[in-house]
Design a protein around this motif. Structure first.
Motif, PDB file in Angstrom:
ATOM      1  N   UNK A  26       8.790 -27.416   9.830  1.00  0.00           N
ATOM      2  CA  UNK A  26      10.079 -27.756  10.439  1.00  0.00           C
ATOM      3  C   UNK A  26      10.519 -29.164  10.048  1.00  0.00           C
ATOM      4  N   UNK A  27      11.782 -29.271   9.670  1.00  0.00           N
ATOM      5  CA  UNK A  27      12.399 -30.554   9.344  1.00  0.00           C
ATOM      6  C   UNK A  27      13.519 -30.809  10.348  1.00  0.00           C
ATOM      7  N   UNK A  28      13.508 -31.987  10.953  1.00  0.00           N
ATOM      8  CA  UNK A  28      14.532 -32.349  11.937  1.00  0.00           C
ATOM      9  C   UNK A  28      15.791 -32.828  11.214  1.00  0.00           C
ATOM     10  N   UNK A  29      16.896 -32.134  11.439  1.00  0.00           N
ATOM     11  CA  UNK A  29      18.162 -32.425  10.774  1.00  0.00           C
ATOM     12  C   UNK A  29      18.773 -33.720  11.306  1.00  0.00           C
ATOM     13  N   UNK A  30      18.930 -34.709  10.438  1.00  0.00           N
ATOM     14  CA  UNK A  30      19.405 -36.050  10.821  1.00  0.00           C
ATOM     15  C   UNK A  30      18.490 -36.678  11.869  1.00  0.00           C
ATOM     16  N   UNK A 217       8.472 -23.199  -7.181  1.00  0.00           N
ATOM     17  CA  UNK A 217       9.406 -23.998  -6.384  1.00  0.00           C
ATOM     18  C   UNK A 217       9.148 -23.807  -4.897  1.00  0.00           C
ATOM     19  N   UNK A 218       9.426 -24.830  -4.111  1.00  0.00           N
ATOM     20  CA  UNK A 218       9.406 -24.718  -2.656  1.00  0.00           C
ATOM     21  C   UNK A 218      10.803 -24.346  -2.171  1.00  0.00           C
ATOM     22  N   UNK A 219      10.865 -23.807  -0.959  1.00  0.00           N
ATOM     23  CA  UNK A 219      12.136 -23.290  -0.440  1.00  0.00           C
ATOM     24  C   UNK A 219      12.385 -23.813   0.971  1.00  0.00           C
ATOM     25  N   UNK A 220      13.579 -24.364   1.175  1.00  0.00           N
ATOM     26  CA  UNK A 220      14.003 -24.793   2.506  1.00  0.00           C
ATOM     27  C   UNK A 220      15.318 -24.100   2.858  1.00  0.00           C
ATOM     28  N   UNK A 221      15.491 -23.800   4.140  1.00  0.00           N
ATOM     29  CA  UNK A 221      16.736 -23.188   4.620  1.00  0.00           C
ATOM     30  C   UNK A 221      17.365 -24.104   5.672  1.00  0.00           C
ATOM     31  N   UNK A 222      18.649 -24.461   5.448  1.00  0.00           N
ATOM     32  CA  UNK A 222      19.353 -25.330   6.387  1.00  0.00           C
ATOM     33  C   UNK A 222      20.644 -24.662   6.827  1.00  0.00           C
ATOM     34  N   UNK A 229      18.194 -16.565  13.510  1.00  0.00           N
ATOM     35  CA  UNK A 229      18.229 -17.060  12.129  1.00  0.00           C
ATOM     36  C   UNK A 229      16.907 -17.732  11.762  1.00  0.00           C
ATOM     37  N   UNK A 230      16.353 -18.486  12.703  1.00  0.00           N
ATOM     38  CA  UNK A 230      15.059 -19.120  12.466  1.00  0.00           C
ATOM     39  C   UNK A 230      13.970 -18.077  12.231  1.00  0.00           C
ATOM     40  N   UNK A 231      13.966 -17.035  13.038  1.00  0.00           N
ATOM     41  CA  UNK A 231      12.964 -15.977  12.870  1.00  0.00           C
ATOM     42  C   UNK A 231      13.133 -15.254  11.539  1.00  0.00           C
ATOM     43  N   UNK A 232      14.397 -15.012  11.168  1.00  0.00           N
ATOM     44  CA  UNK A 232      14.654 -14.302   9.914  1.00  0.00           C
ATOM     45  C   UNK A 232      14.188 -15.119   8.703  1.00  0.00           C
ATOM     46  N   UNK A 241      12.270 -25.003   7.348  1.00  0.00           N
ATOM     47  CA  UNK A 241      13.596 -24.834   7.936  1.00  0.00           C
ATOM     48  C   UNK A 241      14.057 -26.197   8.430  1.00  0.00           C
ATOM     49  N   UNK A 242      15.311 -26.525   8.161  1.00  0.00           N
ATOM     50  CA  UNK A 242      15.914 -27.741   8.695  1.00  0.00           C
ATOM     51  C   UNK A 242      16.774 -27.342   9.880  1.00  0.00           C
ATOM     52  N   UNK A 243      16.598 -28.040  11.004  1.00  0.00           N
ATOM     53  CA  UNK A 243      17.224 -27.595  12.238  1.00  0.00           C
ATOM     54  C   UNK A 243      17.555 -28.764  13.164  1.00  0.00           C
TER      55      UNK A 243
END
Length: 257
Positions: A26-30, A217-222, A229-232, A241-243
């Motif tokens: 998990x990546x914290x958005x801003x 490659x690595x993959x991130x979804x923002x 959406x997080x579960x998917x 995931x950035x959230x």
């Protein structure tokens, strides 16, 4: 314990290790800006992200006309365009939590104290290529001089910025393209280490996750905020995931593992 039991135990440990490795991070958005006393792209949001034990904190940077890099999402502060303003003109601007507009220097100094937190640095797109190129040189040099190349990962909507980052970092840092218009193979050919696309892009191209992994490659979804959406994205196998809701996202990511 006999040989058979030892073999089973070893296999279980290996499977457990693989499970941990496969868990979407998990990546914290801003930063963790929804926490009390925090604000988007503030030093507090960086510290709060570390306290939440996320993988990383994403933040946005812009460069002023006189070459000072500041942490701010929008390309304007009030009616003032950051890229056409001097640092003196904007340095006293306040964030919603009362903090003064942070410089990248201050942000990196704070981040360096948070050893377990990756800094996901977004270089904002600019219409002027020369401005973008200079921003890349200034930022990469600062990160290198502070010894933070491994703790800092770069993202940008600008193809030019990402291409310049490949040249400037010489493989010392991760570089993710985030505009969503390159296939994994095209991103790999550019020398990028990951794709970081809006989750809706992966809804349209779910095969890109596996294709990206196949070519290293690595993959991130923002910016993935809703539970469904997080579960998917988790079940699709993205690496990150950035959230805006990092604590809730961590819980959901752990459910599968």
């Amino acid at each position: 314990m006999n040989i058979y039991q030892k073999t089973i135990a070893t296999a279980c440990l290996c499977l457990a290790a693989l499970s941990i490795q496969a868990q979407t991070q998990v990546i914290a958005h801003r930063g963790y800006w929804k926490a009390e006393g925090s604000a988007q792209n503030s030093l507090a949001s960086l510290r709060k992200a570390a306290e939440a034990k996320v993988y990383g904190a994403e933040f946005d940077v812009q460069m002023t006309a006189d070459g000072i890099v500041v942490v701010n999402h929008d390309n304007t502060i009030g009616s003032t365009a950051i890229s056409r303003a001097t640092y003196e003109q904007i340095k006293d601007s306040k964030l919603k939590n009362g903090e003064t507009l942070p410089t990248l220097q201050a942000y990196l100094e704070e981040g360096r104290k948070l050893k377990d937190l990756q800094l996901i640095l977004e270089i904002k797109k600019n219409k002027n290529k020369e401005h973008e190129d200079q921003a890349v040189k200034t930022i990469v040099k600062m990160v290198k001089d502070m010894g933070m190349e491994k703790q800092t990962e770069y993202i940008s909507f600008s193809l030019n910025v990402c291409e310049q980052l490949v040249k400037a970092t010489s493989g010392a840092s991760e570089i993710f393209y985030i505009n969503g218009d390159l296939s994994p193979q095209e991103a790999k050919a550019k020398g990028f280490t990951g794709i970081d696309y809006n989750f809706k892009v992966f809804d349209q191209h779910p095969e890109w996750v596996e294709e990206a992994h196949r070519c290293g490659l690595k993959v991130n979804a923002w910016t993935t905020n809703k539970e469904e959406d997080l579960k998917r994205m988790r079940d699709l196998g993205v690496d990150f995931v950035t959230t805006d809701h990092p604590v809730e996202a961590i819980r959901l990511m752990k459910e599968k593992s």
